[in-house]
Design a protein around this motif. Structure first.
Motif, mmCIF file in Angstrom:
data_model
loop_
_atom_site.group_PDB
_atom_site.id
_atom_site.type_symbol
_atom_site.label_atom_id
_atom_site.label_comp_id
_atom_site.label_asym_id
_atom_site.label_seq_id
_atom_site.Cartn_x
_atom_site.Cartn_y
_atom_site.Cartn_z
ATOM 1 N N ALA A 1 0.833 -1.207 0.000
ATOM 2 C CA ALA A 1 0.000 0.000 0.000
ATOM 3 C C ALA A 1 0.859 1.245 0.000
ATOM 4 O O ALA A 1 1.879 1.305 0.666
ATOM 5 C CB ALA A 1 -0.898 0.009 1.228
ATOM 6 N N GLN A 2 0.439 2.222 -0.758
ATOM 7 C CA GLN A 2 1.055 3.536 -0.655
ATOM 8 C C GLN A 2 -0.007 4.455 -0.071
ATOM 9 O O GLN A 2 -0.029 4.691 1.111
ATOM 10 C CB GLN A 2 1.578 4.035 -1.992
ATOM 11 C CG GLN A 2 2.423 5.269 -1.844
ATOM 12 C CD GLN A 2 3.243 5.544 -3.097
ATOM 13 O OE1 GLN A 2 3.112 4.917 -4.130
ATOM 14 N NE2 GLN A 2 4.112 6.518 -3.006
ATOM 15 N N CYS A 3 -0.938 4.927 -0.870
ATOM 16 C CA CYS A 3 -2.020 5.747 -0.302
ATOM 17 C C CYS A 3 -3.076 4.855 0.341
ATOM 18 O O CYS A 3 -3.780 5.270 1.241
ATOM 19 C CB CYS A 3 -2.645 6.664 -1.354
ATOM 20 S SG CYS A 3 -3.905 5.901 -2.400
ATOM 21 N N GLY A 4 -3.205 3.607 -0.126
ATOM 22 C CA GLY A 4 -4.114 2.650 0.483
ATOM 23 C C GLY A 4 -5.526 2.645 -0.062
ATOM 24 O O GLY A 4 -6.325 1.799 0.309
ATOM 25 N N MET B 1 -8.086 -4.497 -3.942
ATOM 26 C CA MET B 1 -6.984 -5.411 -4.271
ATOM 27 C C MET B 1 -6.993 -6.635 -3.351
ATOM 28 O O MET B 1 -6.814 -7.764 -3.806
ATOM 29 C CB MET B 1 -5.635 -4.704 -4.168
ATOM 30 C CG MET B 1 -5.404 -3.630 -5.202
ATOM 31 S SD MET B 1 -5.150 -4.324 -6.838
ATOM 32 C CE MET B 1 -4.704 -2.842 -7.729
ATOM 33 N N ILE B 2 -7.204 -6.416 -2.073
ATOM 34 C CA ILE B 2 -7.213 -7.523 -1.110
ATOM 35 C C ILE B 2 -8.401 -8.438 -1.359
ATOM 36 O O ILE B 2 -8.251 -9.663 -1.433
ATOM 37 C CB ILE B 2 -7.176 -6.980 0.332
ATOM 38 C CG1 ILE B 2 -5.780 -6.406 0.628
ATOM 39 C CG2 ILE B 2 -7.556 -8.073 1.341
ATOM 40 C CD1 ILE B 2 -5.682 -5.623 1.925
ATOM 41 N N LEU B 3 -9.592 -7.869 -1.503
ATOM 42 C CA LEU B 3 -10.769 -8.706 -1.717
ATOM 43 C C LEU B 3 -10.717 -9.388 -3.084
ATOM 44 O O LEU B 3 -11.117 -10.552 -3.219
ATOM 45 C CB LEU B 3 -12.039 -7.881 -1.537
ATOM 46 C CG LEU B 3 -12.237 -7.423 -0.084
ATOM 47 C CD1 LEU B 3 -13.342 -6.395 0.015
ATOM 48 C CD2 LEU B 3 -12.511 -8.587 0.833
ATOM 49 N N GLY B 4 -10.192 -8.704 -4.091
ATOM 50 C CA GLY B 4 -10.008 -9.321 -5.401
ATOM 51 C C GLY B 4 -9.023 -10.476 -5.345
ATOM 52 O O GLY B 4 -9.209 -11.503 -6.011
ATOM 53 N N THR B 5 -7.987 -10.324 -4.531
ATOM 54 C CA THR B 5 -7.004 -11.391 -4.363
ATOM 55 C C THR B 5 -7.623 -12.602 -3.677
ATOM 56 O O THR B 5 -7.386 -13.746 -4.079
ATOM 57 C CB THR B 5 -5.782 -10.882 -3.569
ATOM 58 O OG1 THR B 5 -5.157 -9.837 -4.322
ATOM 59 C CG2 THR B 5 -4.780 -11.990 -3.286
ATOM 60 N N ILE B 6 -8.425 -12.360 -2.660
ATOM 61 C CA ILE B 6 -9.097 -13.473 -1.973
ATOM 62 C C ILE B 6 -9.994 -14.226 -2.953
ATOM 63 O O ILE B 6 -9.984 -15.464 -2.989
ATOM 64 C CB ILE B 6 -9.891 -12.964 -0.751
ATOM 65 C CG1 ILE B 6 -8.910 -12.487 0.321
ATOM 66 C CG2 ILE B 6 -10.821 -14.052 -0.208
ATOM 67 C CD1 ILE B 6 -9.555 -11.740 1.469
ATOM 68 N N ALA B 7 -10.757 -13.489 -3.755
ATOM 69 C CA ALA B 7 -11.631 -14.136 -4.742
ATOM 70 C C ALA B 7 -10.797 -14.930 -5.746
ATOM 71 O O ALA B 7 -11.141 -16.069 -6.097
ATOM 72 C CB ALA B 7 -12.489 -13.087 -5.446
ATOM 73 N N LEU B 8 -9.690 -14.361 -6.214
ATOM 74 C CA LEU B 8 -8.811 -15.055 -7.161
ATOM 75 C C LEU B 8 -8.275 -16.342 -6.557
ATOM 76 O O LEU B 8 -8.354 -17.414 -7.166
ATOM 77 C CB LEU B 8 -7.646 -14.147 -7.581
ATOM 78 C CG LEU B 8 -6.499 -14.827 -8.334
ATOM 79 C CD1 LEU B 8 -6.971 -15.352 -9.686
ATOM 80 C CD2 LEU B 8 -5.331 -13.873 -8.488
ATOM 81 N N LEU B 9 -7.711 -16.248 -5.348
ATOM 82 C CA LEU B 9 -7.069 -17.411 -4.738
ATOM 83 C C LEU B 9 -8.069 -18.497 -4.351
ATOM 84 O O LEU B 9 -7.695 -19.666 -4.236
ATOM 85 C CB LEU B 9 -6.224 -16.984 -3.537
ATOM 86 C CG LEU B 9 -5.028 -16.083 -3.869
ATOM 87 C CD1 LEU B 9 -4.292 -15.689 -2.602
ATOM 88 C CD2 LEU B 9 -4.098 -16.747 -4.868
#
Length: 179
Positions: free
Chosen positions: A103-106, A112-120
């Motif tokens: 994260a930079q500005c967040g 991104m986190i929820l999309g990653t969970i769905a992907l994985l």
């Protein structure tokens, strides 16, 4: 008065808890989550379902909460960033994003986190191309794309063997993610 503005009793399951609300059923889910339930993980970004900052998991699928009415999630499970563990026991994907300093500005992190969970949940060990394709519709304006890619790879490793996954990745794991 327009029928859309009349409050109705609605029961939602959000972060594993049933919540009773009196709200107009056509209100965007994002507004209910943020204003009525005080859950600030999902962000208001574009309001058009384009940027992904408002994403939530609905029955395990990443969905833009700004573009769906609250009535469409009755009887479904809604998970926000707040439903992914806590500071002492974060979800492995959250842990990976922290460890990789993704994260930079967040602002995009929720999506991104929820999309990653769905992907994985669909592809436990995705290729770089699968990660790019899955996350390409989550807009990050700060340019932490490399760190996000590394975080997704580390999350896949942590989730593939949660019982032996360390709280902090080893230097070998970090080297593997960088390649």
């Amino acid at each position: 008065m327009s029928e859309q503005l009349i409050n109705q009793a609605i029961t939602l399951t959000v972060n594993h808890q049933e919540r009773q609300l009196q709200v107009p059923p056509d209100t965007a889910l994002l507004y209910i989550l943020r204003n009525d339930l005080k859950l600030n993980g999902p962000k208001y970004g574009c309001g058009l379902g384009e940027c992904g900052s408002c994403s939530v998991l609905i029955d395990g699928r990443a969905v833009r909460s700004c573009s769906i009415p609250v009535k469409s999630v009755i009887g479904k499970s809604v998970i926000t960033l707040e439903g992914l563990g806590d500071q002492t026991s974060p979800h492995p994907v959250v842990q990976a994003f922290i460890e990789m300093q993704a994260a930079q500005c967040g602002y995009c992190m929720n999506g991104m986190i929820l999309g990653t969970i769905a992907l994985l949940s669909k592809i436990p060990q995705p290729t770089d191309e699968q990660i790019r394709q899955s996350l390409m519709h989550y807009l990050c304006r700060c340019g932490t794309h490399l760190e996000i890619m590394q975080a997704v790879k580390l999350a896949a490793k942590l989730m593939s063997n949660p019982s032996s996954a360390p709280n902090t990745p080893t230097s070998e794991e970090l080297k593997d993610c960088a390649s």
